[in-house]
Design a protein around this motif. Structure first.
Motif, short mmCIF file in Angstrom:
data_model
loop_
_atom_site.label_atom_id
_atom_site.label_comp_id
_atom_site.label_asym_id
_atom_site.label_seq_id
_atom_site.Cartn_x
_atom_site.Cartn_y
_atom_site.Cartn_z
N TRP A 121 0.85 -1.21 0.00
CA TRP A 121 0.00 0.00 0.00
C TRP A 121 0.88 1.26 0.00
O TRP A 121 0.64 2.20 -0.75
N ALA A 122 1.91 1.26 0.86
CA ALA A 122 2.79 2.43 0.97
C ALA A 122 3.46 2.73 -0.37
O ALA A 122 3.54 3.90 -0.79
N ARG A 127 -10.28 4.58 -1.77
CA ARG A 127 -10.69 4.72 -0.36
C ARG A 127 -9.49 4.63 0.59
O ARG A 127 -9.37 5.43 1.52
N HIS A 128 -8.58 3.67 0.33
CA HIS A 128 -7.39 3.55 1.19
C HIS A 128 -6.50 4.78 1.07
O HIS A 128 -5.95 5.26 2.06
N ALA A 184 -4.64 -0.40 -8.77
CA ALA A 184 -5.65 -1.44 -8.48
C ALA A 184 -5.24 -2.74 -9.15
O ALA A 184 -5.29 -3.82 -8.54
N LYS A 185 -4.81 -2.66 -10.39
CA LYS A 185 -4.36 -3.86 -11.11
C LYS A 185 -3.12 -4.45 -10.44
O LYS A 185 -3.02 -5.65 -10.25
N ARG A 186 -2.18 -3.59 -10.09
CA ARG A 186 -0.93 -4.04 -9.47
C ARG A 186 -1.20 -4.73 -8.13
O ARG A 186 -0.57 -5.72 -7.80
N LEU A 187 -2.16 -4.19 -7.36
CA LEU A 187 -2.45 -4.73 -6.02
C LEU A 187 -3.50 -5.84 -6.04
O LEU A 187 -3.70 -6.51 -5.02
N GLY A 188 -4.19 -5.98 -7.14
CA GLY A 188 -5.21 -7.01 -7.23
C GLY A 188 -6.48 -6.68 -6.47
O GLY A 188 -7.15 -7.56 -5.92
N VAL A 189 -6.81 -5.41 -6.43
CA VAL A 189 -8.04 -4.95 -5.76
C VAL A 189 -8.77 -4.02 -6.71
O VAL A 189 -8.26 -3.64 -7.76
#
Length: 116
Positions: free
Chosen positions: A7-8, A37-38, A25-30
């Protein structure tokens, strides 16, 4: 779910303008909304920390201002005392001058026996 470190890193890229919410979002899979929001929550925490820091600084500045005002009042009081002391000294010097003048006149008249 991504780790705090992931996240950081994503937030650093977003903050520097090197990435988009969609790419992260793609990189983190969310979902994009989850990244958004985060990130907003992180920014809000940062803003709250800055507000707290500014509040602390404002309190310190207020105390400094109060101390400065107290010192200015003390300065004015001391300046008043100095003026009064100078006036008293001037009066005392005038009186001493009169006494000295009278003493010298009595000496010239030969009345030394009355001087002691």
């Amino acid at each position: 779910m991504p780790t705090e470190c992931e996240w950081a890193e994503a937030f650093k890229r977003l903050d520097s303008g090197l990435s988009s919410y969609e790419a992260e979002a793609k990189r983190l899979g969310v979902g994009k909304g989850t990244v958004y929001r985060h990130h907003i929550a992180k920014l809000q925490r940062r803003i709250n920390m800055k507000k707290s820091e500014l509040s602390r600084i404002i309190v310190e500045l207020s105390r400094t201002q109060q101390n400065l005002e107290a010192l200015q009042r003390e300065k004015m009081r001391l300046e008043g005392e100095i003026i009064q002391a100078r006036e008293k000294l001037s009066t005392a010097l005038r009186e001493l001058s009169k006494v000295t003048s009278t003493y010298e006149r009595l000496q010239k008249l030969g009345l030394k026996k009355y001087l002691n």
